[in-house]
Design a protein around this motif. Sequence first.
Motif, PDB file in Angstrom:
ATOM      1  N   LEU A   1      27.903  58.503   8.346  1.00  0.00           N
ATOM      2  CA  LEU A   1      26.640  58.542   8.669  1.00  0.00           C
ATOM      3  C   LEU A   1      26.760  59.720   9.487  1.00  0.00           C
ATOM      4  O   LEU A   1      27.420  59.724  10.525  1.00  0.00           O
ATOM      5  N   PRO A   2      25.698  60.749   9.662  1.00  0.00           N
ATOM      6  CA  PRO A   2      25.694  61.615  10.489  1.00  0.00           C
ATOM      7  C   PRO A   2      25.321  61.320  12.374  1.00  0.00           C
ATOM      8  O   PRO A   2      24.406  60.662  12.495  1.00  0.00           O
ATOM      9  N   ILE A   3      25.893  60.211  12.966  1.00  0.00           N
ATOM     10  CA  ILE A   3      25.958  59.039  14.101  1.00  0.00           C
ATOM     11  C   ILE A   3      25.298  60.486  15.693  1.00  0.00           C
ATOM     12  O   ILE A   3      26.823  60.935  15.345  1.00  0.00           O
ATOM     13  N   ASN A   4      24.779  59.835  15.839  1.00  0.00           N
ATOM     14  CA  ASN A   4      25.118  60.389  17.691  1.00  0.00           C
ATOM     15  C   ASN A   4      25.950  59.078  18.125  1.00  0.00           C
ATOM     16  O   ASN A   4      25.503  57.744  18.788  1.00  0.00           O
ATOM     17  N   TYR A   5      27.244  59.011  18.807  1.00  0.00           N
ATOM     18  CA  TYR A   5      27.605  58.925  20.109  1.00  0.00           C
ATOM     19  C   TYR A   5      27.557  58.106  20.961  1.00  0.00           C
ATOM     20  O   TYR A   5      27.572  57.483  21.276  1.00  0.00           O
ATOM     21  N   ALA A   6      26.622  58.969  21.424  1.00  0.00           N
ATOM     22  CA  ALA A   6      25.545  58.753  22.813  1.00  0.00           C
ATOM     23  C   ALA A   6      24.716  57.606  22.535  1.00  0.00           C
ATOM     24  O   ALA A   6      25.160  56.364  22.769  1.00  0.00           O
ATOM     25  N   GLY A   7      24.336  57.460  21.382  1.00  0.00           N
ATOM     26  CA  GLY A   7      23.493  56.560  20.725  1.00  0.00           C
ATOM     27  C   GLY A   7      24.072  55.203  21.051  1.00  0.00           C
ATOM     28  O   GLY A   7      23.641  53.388  21.050  1.00  0.00           O
ATOM     29  N   LEU A   8      25.463  54.660  20.108  1.00  0.00           N
ATOM     30  CA  LEU A   8      26.456  54.421  20.066  1.00  0.00           C
ATOM     31  C   LEU A   8      27.324  53.770  20.971  1.00  0.00           C
ATOM     32  O   LEU A   8      26.955  52.797  21.226  1.00  0.00           O
ATOM     33  N   GLY A   9      27.213  54.240  22.088  1.00  0.00           N
ATOM     34  CA  GLY A   9      28.349  53.934  22.481  1.00  0.00           C
ATOM     35  C   GLY A   9      26.974  53.012  24.001  1.00  0.00           C
ATOM     36  O   GLY A   9      27.612  51.945  24.468  1.00  0.00           O
ATOM     37  N   LEU A  10      25.771  54.008  23.830  1.00  0.00           N
ATOM     38  CA  LEU A  10      24.652  52.485  24.373  1.00  0.00           C
ATOM     39  C   LEU A  10      24.378  51.272  24.255  1.00  0.00           C
ATOM     40  O   LEU A  10      23.852  50.197  25.155  1.00  0.00           O
ATOM     41  N   ILE A  11      23.855  51.582  22.738  1.00  0.00           N
ATOM     42  CA  ILE A  11      24.340  49.712  21.906  1.00  0.00           C
ATOM     43  C   ILE A  11      25.406  48.897  22.379  1.00  0.00           C
ATOM     44  O   ILE A  11      25.281  48.350  22.827  1.00  0.00           O
ATOM     45  N   LEU A  12      26.695  49.464  22.321  1.00  0.00           N
ATOM     46  CA  LEU A  12      27.555  48.379  22.766  1.00  0.00           C
ATOM     47  C   LEU A  12      27.540  48.612  24.297  1.00  0.00           C
ATOM     48  O   LEU A  12      28.079  47.694  24.561  1.00  0.00           O
TER      49      LEU A  12
ATOM     50  N   LEU B   1      17.592  51.726  23.827  1.00  0.00           N
ATOM     51  CA  LEU B   1      17.291  53.016  23.564  1.00  0.00           C
ATOM     52  C   LEU B   1      19.095  54.146  22.522  1.00  0.00           C
ATOM     53  O   LEU B   1      18.517  54.596  21.973  1.00  0.00           O
ATOM     54  N   GLY B   2      19.695  53.023  22.543  1.00  0.00           N
ATOM     55  CA  GLY B   2      20.887  53.428  21.853  1.00  0.00           C
ATOM     56  C   GLY B   2      20.541  52.967  20.053  1.00  0.00           C
ATOM     57  O   GLY B   2      20.827  53.706  19.596  1.00  0.00           O
ATOM     58  N   ALA B   3      19.668  52.378  19.749  1.00  0.00           N
ATOM     59  CA  ALA B   3      19.436  52.661  18.101  1.00  0.00           C
ATOM     60  C   ALA B   3      18.287  53.166  18.563  1.00  0.00           C
ATOM     61  O   ALA B   3      18.519  53.821  16.924  1.00  0.00           O
ATOM     62  N   VAL B   4      17.932  54.011  18.693  1.00  0.00           N
ATOM     63  CA  VAL B   4      16.625  54.441  18.742  1.00  0.00           C
ATOM     64  C   VAL B   4      17.607  56.392  18.029  1.00  0.00           C
ATOM     65  O   VAL B   4      17.701  57.297  18.181  1.00  0.00           O
ATOM     66  N   MET B   5      18.225  56.797  19.352  1.00  0.00           N
ATOM     67  CA  MET B   5      19.053  57.271  19.516  1.00  0.00           C
ATOM     68  C   MET B   5      20.376  57.747  18.434  1.00  0.00           C
ATOM     69  O   MET B   5      20.891  58.316  18.240  1.00  0.00           O
TER      70      MET B   5
END
Length: 449
Positions: A296-307, A334-338
């Motif tokens: 899926l087209p994800i934002n890795y900054a968002g994934l980093g915030l989730i982790l 914030l990570g989930a939103v992004m």
Amino acid sequence: MAVSSLAAAAGENDGKLALTISVDGAIGPATARYVKDALTKAAERRAEVVVLRMNTPGGLATSMREIIADVLASRVPVIGYVAPSGAHAASAGTYILYATHIAAMAPGTNLGAATPVQIGGPLPGLPDATPDKSDKEKKDGKDEKPKTKDSMMAKATNDAVALIRSLAELRGRNADWAEKAVREAASLSANAALQEKVIDLIARDQDELLRQIDGRAVEIAGETRHLATRDAAREAMDAGWIVRFLRVITDPNIAFILMLVGIYGLIFELSSPGAVAPGVIGTICLLLGLYALNMLPINYAGLGLILLGITLLVIEAFNPTVVLGLGGIIAFVLGAVMLFEIEAPGYHLSWWTIGIAAAIFIGLILVVLGSLWRARKGPVRLGAQAMRGLSAEILDWSESEGHVFTQGERWQARGTETFKPGDVVEVANVVDLTLVVRRPVLTARKGGT
């Protein structure tokens, strides 16, 4: 891939076979895989045509481009068909319909609204960066096209226009309306689409569709081929369990939940080594979730915030500071939103999913903090303080010292009073592994009275 027959085998014996691919719902990685496998199967079986029946609100641009590339490279003519009545081919479906060799629609269907949708555009209501034209110029009728506020959105729109115009020119369809569908989100009904030369024909059902396209000429790999579909046998291509499973896990909400379950499982396994089940289940779910997110087209900054948020919440659970917990929750939300770069139909993260996941984290933190609070307020259970006030039985006694039995152990004891074996005493203190004992307070008071 399983194939369910919809007609007698006599047609297949004549070499005339019409295979049907059904695309229902949002277009994603699973749909692209399904179409690719079906077109490969159709080429192997030397089918006369492939009917791509669509009823879709759109989907991911990457999956749409994969399907278009497969349709353009297909050695079997692909007939785009928006059906049944009430169906639509919006957004990505419009591009795919333009790519097919013959485009058809059922009565009561529509297509269009192909404008790219992307998260991160300017918020509505904010002032423009450049001043507007003066009222005098507006009154004079000197209108200008508004400047695009988001350069990334402009790039995506121009790229989409170039794609759909190239498809229209390739198939000889209305390129001007195609651009209008992208820039202005225009839509057309079936009859209007036929009048605008967006589609080639209208058919009530697939039998009528095959009769109308019989004898039409299409170009395949630079060669002109005349279709013979009037007596062709019809077969529906089943997606198969692999594609259905892929369709489930590539749902953004399912992928997000799988990743959380995997992380939870690993945390439980590390906190309780030897449980095995949480570690195994967590590893499987985490790998499936990461595999789905990779497609899926994800934002890795968002994934980093989730982790980061999950890491802070785990630290908060083992070392409560409140600050880490609040920071972890904020980073997680914030990570989930992004997390997802676009918000295509059927491919966005639900606020309910984000809220429930955040509530679970908050609940776990509250449980941990509550346990620590009760532990601090409860009685001491370890060390010398825990021994005070316990009852003990005298085993032997000589003058001011002897041995007692308490808590299942034999202890050395001393005291200022004289006891005899079998007396019950109370532990007053612990000094260098020696119990200081005395007569129970209640017994002493009764004796004094």
